[in-house]
Structure formats: structure tokens, C-alpha cells
Design a protein around this motif. Structure first.
Motif, PDB file in Angstrom:
ATOM      1  N   THR A 153      47.105  36.941  52.800  1.00 29.11           N
ATOM      2  CA  THR A 153      47.594  35.894  53.689  1.00 29.11           C
ATOM      3  C   THR A 153      46.579  34.786  53.914  1.00 29.11           C
ATOM      4  OG1 THR A 153      46.858  37.185  55.594  1.00 29.11           O
ATOM      5  CG2 THR A 153      49.153  37.455  54.897  1.00 29.11           C
ATOM      6  N   SER A 154      45.307  35.112  53.956  1.00 30.81           N
ATOM      7  CA  SER A 154      44.287  34.090  54.158  1.00 30.81           C
ATOM      8  C   SER A 154      42.930  34.651  53.761  1.00 30.81           C
ATOM      9  CB  SER A 154      44.262  33.624  55.625  1.00 30.81           C
ATOM     10  OG  SER A 154      43.896  34.709  56.465  1.00 30.81           O
ATOM     11  N   GLY A 155      41.964  33.762  53.632  1.00 30.56           N
ATOM     12  CA  GLY A 155      40.616  34.192  53.300  1.00 30.56           C
ATOM     13  C   GLY A 155      40.392  34.277  51.809  1.00 30.56           C
ATOM     14  N   ALA A 156      39.139  34.399  51.443  1.00 30.38           N
ATOM     15  CA  ALA A 156      38.756  34.487  50.034  1.00 30.38           C
ATOM     16  C   ALA A 156      38.530  35.935  49.635  1.00 30.38           C
ATOM     17  CB  ALA A 156      37.490  33.674  49.797  1.00 30.38           C
ATOM     18  N   TYR A 157      38.810  36.228  48.392  1.00 32.97           N
ATOM     19  CA  TYR A 157      38.710  37.608  47.914  1.00 32.97           C
ATOM     20  C   TYR A 157      38.468  37.591  46.414  1.00 32.97           C
ATOM     21  CZ  TYR A 157      43.585  36.344  47.140  1.00 32.97           C
ATOM     22  OH  TYR A 157      44.728  35.672  46.784  1.00 32.97           O
ATOM     23  N   PHE A 158      38.162  38.754  45.879  1.00 31.01           N
ATOM     24  CA  PHE A 158      37.953  38.909  44.449  1.00 31.01           C
ATOM     25  C   PHE A 158      39.196  39.535  43.811  1.00 31.01           C
ATOM     26  CE2 PHE A 158      33.482  38.016  43.533  1.00 31.01           C
ATOM     27  CZ  PHE A 158      32.934  37.980  44.795  1.00 31.01           C
ATOM     28  N   LEU A 159      39.478  39.079  42.611  1.00 35.60           N
ATOM     29  CA  LEU A 159      40.454  39.722  41.734  1.00 35.60           C
ATOM     30  C   LEU A 159      39.726  40.079  40.451  1.00 35.60           C
ATOM     31  CD1 LEU A 159      43.472  37.330  42.313  1.00 35.60           C
ATOM     32  CD2 LEU A 159      43.274  39.706  43.104  1.00 35.60           C
ATOM     33  N   GLY A 160      39.851  41.318  40.051  1.00 32.69           N
ATOM     34  CA  GLY A 160      39.106  41.757  38.881  1.00 32.69           C
ATOM     35  C   GLY A 160      39.985  42.482  37.886  1.00 32.69           C
ATOM     36  N   TRP A 161      39.489  42.527  36.665  1.00 31.92           N
ATOM     37  CA  TRP A 161      40.106  43.324  35.609  1.00 31.92           C
ATOM     38  C   TRP A 161      39.126  44.424  35.209  1.00 31.92           C
ATOM     39  CZ3 TRP A 161      45.037  43.190  34.127  1.00 31.92           C
ATOM     40  CH2 TRP A 161      45.790  42.046  34.388  1.00 31.92           C
ATOM     41  N   PHE A 162      39.653  45.625  35.151  1.00 28.29           N
ATOM     42  CA  PHE A 162      38.879  46.789  34.745  1.00 28.29           C
ATOM     43  C   PHE A 162      39.605  47.480  33.600  1.00 28.29           C
ATOM     44  CE2 PHE A 162      35.770  47.107  38.190  1.00 28.29           C
ATOM     45  CZ  PHE A 162      36.290  46.179  39.067  1.00 28.29           C
ATOM     46  N   ARG A 163      38.876  48.278  32.844  1.00 37.03           N
ATOM     47  CA  ARG A 163      39.525  49.031  31.775  1.00 37.03           C
ATOM     48  C   ARG A 163      38.915  50.419  31.681  1.00 37.03           C
ATOM     49  NH1 ARG A 163      37.286  45.631  26.488  1.00 37.03           N
ATOM     50  NH2 ARG A 163      35.095  46.350  26.578  1.00 37.03           N
ATOM     51  N   GLN A 164      39.724  51.317  31.181  1.00 35.97           N
ATOM     52  CA  GLN A 164      39.254  52.679  30.976  1.00 35.97           C
ATOM     53  C   GLN A 164      39.884  53.245  29.714  1.00 35.97           C
ATOM     54  OE1 GLN A 164      39.758  55.396  34.292  1.00 35.97           O
ATOM     55  NE2 GLN A 164      38.040  56.634  33.571  1.00 35.97           N
ATOM     56  N   ALA A 165      39.026  53.634  28.791  1.00 37.59           N
ATOM     57  CA  ALA A 165      39.458  54.277  27.555  1.00 37.59           C
ATOM     58  C   ALA A 165      39.382  55.784  27.740  1.00 37.59           C
ATOM     59  CB  ALA A 165      38.568  53.827  26.399  1.00 37.59           C
ATOM     60  N   PRO A 166      40.164  56.533  26.974  1.00 44.64           N
ATOM     61  CA  PRO A 166      40.133  57.993  27.105  1.00 44.64           C
ATOM     62  C   PRO A 166      38.722  58.547  26.910  1.00 44.64           C
ATOM     63  CG  PRO A 166      41.996  57.317  25.781  1.00 44.64           C
ATOM     64  CD  PRO A 166      41.173  56.085  26.024  1.00 44.64           C
ATOM     65  N   GLY A 167      38.300  59.389  27.839  1.00 45.35           N
ATOM     66  CA  GLY A 167      36.992  60.013  27.747  1.00 45.35           C
ATOM     67  C   GLY A 167      35.831  59.126  28.140  1.00 45.35           C
ATOM     68  N   LYS A 168      36.126  57.913  28.601  1.00 42.25           N
ATOM     69  CA  LYS A 168      35.056  56.988  28.987  1.00 42.25           C
ATOM     70  C   LYS A 168      35.178  56.614  30.455  1.00 42.25           C
ATOM     71  CE  LYS A 168      34.194  54.927  24.465  1.00 42.25           C
ATOM     72  NZ  LYS A 168      33.988  53.643  23.719  1.00 42.25           N
ATOM     73  N   GLU A 169      34.086  56.123  31.010  1.00 38.59           N
ATOM     74  CA  GLU A 169      34.109  55.672  32.391  1.00 38.59           C
ATOM     75  C   GLU A 169      34.815  54.320  32.498  1.00 38.59           C
ATOM     76  OE1 GLU A 169      30.005  57.798  34.029  1.00 38.59           O
ATOM     77  OE2 GLU A 169      30.221  55.620  34.054  1.00 38.59           O
TER      78      GLU A 169
END
Length: 126
Positions: free
Chosen positions: A28-44
Motif C-alpha cells: 500500500t505504501s513505502g519502499a520495499y525490495f522485490l527479488g528473484w531467487f532460484r533453487q536447483a535440485p540438490g543445491k541451496e
């Protein structure tokens, strides 16, 4: 209640491109982060890219710099991840994430995010 819905995953050959989308609703208001993450099988899980709505600054993982671009369309409440020159090692489930309206010192660390999408699969074949 913030909700994030990703789309745009799929299968592509190495060297190809895909664009992921994430519609973020509930802010609704204020600043924030939007991120993209990924995870492959067996990986962090790995932080790929982040966008700060306060000043539009972006952050990228070294593994994707020069190939991926994160951007935001304010009118559509949507953040995009344009992925070019894709490699087989980019294969993973990709997740969109949103923070609360606060600053995050490490935008590629998942611990800074409170809201997560369901994920979209990206598969890159050689």
C-alpha cells in the motif's frame, strides 16, 4: 496481505532468452525490495537479482551479471526478470520474493524477504 504470482517460465535451449514476470499485490505504501531467487535440485537457494522500489537500484549475483536484467512496471505492480544468454546451469525453480517496507543490507539473501511466490520452472538444455 502481500501476494506474489510468477509466470513466464519454460524450456529453452542454451543461448536463448526467457522473461519471468511477478505481479506483486497488497503493498500500500513505502519502499520495499522485490527479488528473484532460484533453487536447483540438490543445491541451496541462490539470490539472483533484486530491485529496490525506493530508488530503483538493482543488485545482481555475479553468476548472472550482464545476462539478466530486473525491472519493474509501476503501473502493473509487476517486476520482470529478463534472462538472456541462458546456460544449462541456469536451470532451476525461480521464485519471486518481496520484503516488508524496510531496507535490506543484503538484498540477495533470502532471509530479508517475508513474502514468496509459488515458483516457476526454468529449464535450459544444451
Amino acid at each position: 496481505q502481500v501476494q506474489l504470482v510468477e509466470s513466464g517460465g519454460g524450456s529453452v535451449q542454451a543461448g536463448g532468452s526467457l522473461r519471468l514476470s511477478c505481479e506483486a499485490t497488497g503493498y500500500t505504501s513505502g519502499a520495499y525490495f522485490l527479488g528473484w531467487f532460484r533453487q536447483a535440485p540438490g543445491k541451496e537457494r541462490e539470490g539472483v537479482a533484486a530491485f529496490y522500489t525506493g530508488d530503483s537500484r538493482t543488485t545482481y549475483a555475479d553468476s548472472v551479471k550482464g545476462r539478466f536484467t530486473i525491472s519493474r512496471d509501476n503501473t502493473k505492480n509487476t517486476v520482470y526478470l529478463q534472462m538472456n544468454s541462458l546456460k544449462p546451469e541456469d536451470t532451476a525453480m525461480y521464485y519471486c520474493a518481496g520484503s516488508r517496507t524496510r531496507w535490506i543490507s543484503h538484498p540477495l539473501a533470502g532471509s530479508g524477504y517475508n513474502y514468496w511466490g509459488q515458483g516457476t520452472q526454468v529449464t535450459v538444455s544444451s
